[in-house]
Design an enzyme around this catalytic site. Sequence first.
Site, short mmCIF file in Angstrom:
data_model
loop_
_atom_site.label_atom_id
_atom_site.label_comp_id
_atom_site.label_asym_id
_atom_site.label_seq_id
_atom_site.Cartn_x
_atom_site.Cartn_y
_atom_site.Cartn_z
N ASP A 83 0.85 -1.19 0.00
CA ASP A 83 0.00 0.00 0.00
C ASP A 83 0.89 1.25 0.00
OD1 ASP A 83 -2.32 1.57 0.38
OD2 ASP A 83 -2.08 1.47 2.55
N ASP B 103 -0.47 5.09 0.83
CA ASP B 103 -0.85 6.04 1.88
C ASP B 103 -0.78 5.37 3.25
OD1 ASP B 103 -1.66 8.48 0.42
OD2 ASP B 103 -3.17 7.18 -0.47
N ASP C 171 -1.75 -0.44 5.91
CA ASP C 171 -2.01 0.17 7.22
C ASP C 171 -3.47 0.09 7.64
OD1 ASP C 171 -2.59 2.09 5.09
OD2 ASP C 171 -2.99 3.51 6.71
#
Length: 261
Positions: free
Chosen positions: A10, A12, A205
């Site tokens: 990922d 961001d 996250d």
Amino acid sequence: MTLPRVICCDLDGVIWRGDEPIPGGDVAVAQLRAAGFRVAFMTNNSSGRVADYVDKLAGMGIPADPDDVITSAQAAAALLADTASPGARVHMLAGPGVAEALTAEGFELVADAPAEAVVVGFSRDFDFDRLARAADIVRAGARLVATNTDPTYPAAHGLLPGAGSLVAAVSTASGATPEVAGKPAPPTVALVRARLGNEGIVIGDRPSTDGALAAALGWPFGLVLSGIAGTQNEEAIPDPRPAFVAADIASIVPQLITARD
Ligand SMILES: [Mg+2]
């Protein structure tokens, strides 16, 4: 445990927060590559074009090929490529990444009804008039397609409304239920498999999207606490815990290298 050699990482909250790099990300990716992992990136943020992400990564010391970047804009375009008429008229309330992906699939971008679909994604240009127009076009018969439904977006100094917040506005105003393209929805699962193969590891996250993508793929999940889960307490660390949990990507690397063979 023997780990597969492909990582779907990922962006961001893992590599950056807004325009600020998360410390150690460049070294971490280089270490993973030196250890034999292919590191590719999948973001639910549909706003940027692929070249924007490649350039942003390069600016943070992380080389990436365009083929190593997968976005929810591409997933939304793939969803429509599978289900809409070729060259169909599509309205978008989203960023340049969506325009790029829809154009690449041959769709005609239109400002008004009739349209086969309205695609909504993260856009800082979202405003009342654009909301009203998108809702009108959906009420006139267009399908509502969401690039993703993440409620928030980890920025440099806190959380911003994510695409899910904008999709909710269009959904409420039009009365339509969105078809979702981004992780963990099936269009992204198919896109990740097509691009990266059948075996890999997901690092992210946000358990509700990254962890769910890993589960949908049947891949191990590495959760970093540098974004949504942990520090912001937006989402809890899942129970049972993911295969790997670490403060950030720099500190998850030793776990992955140890578990590699
Ligand atoms: Mg994230």
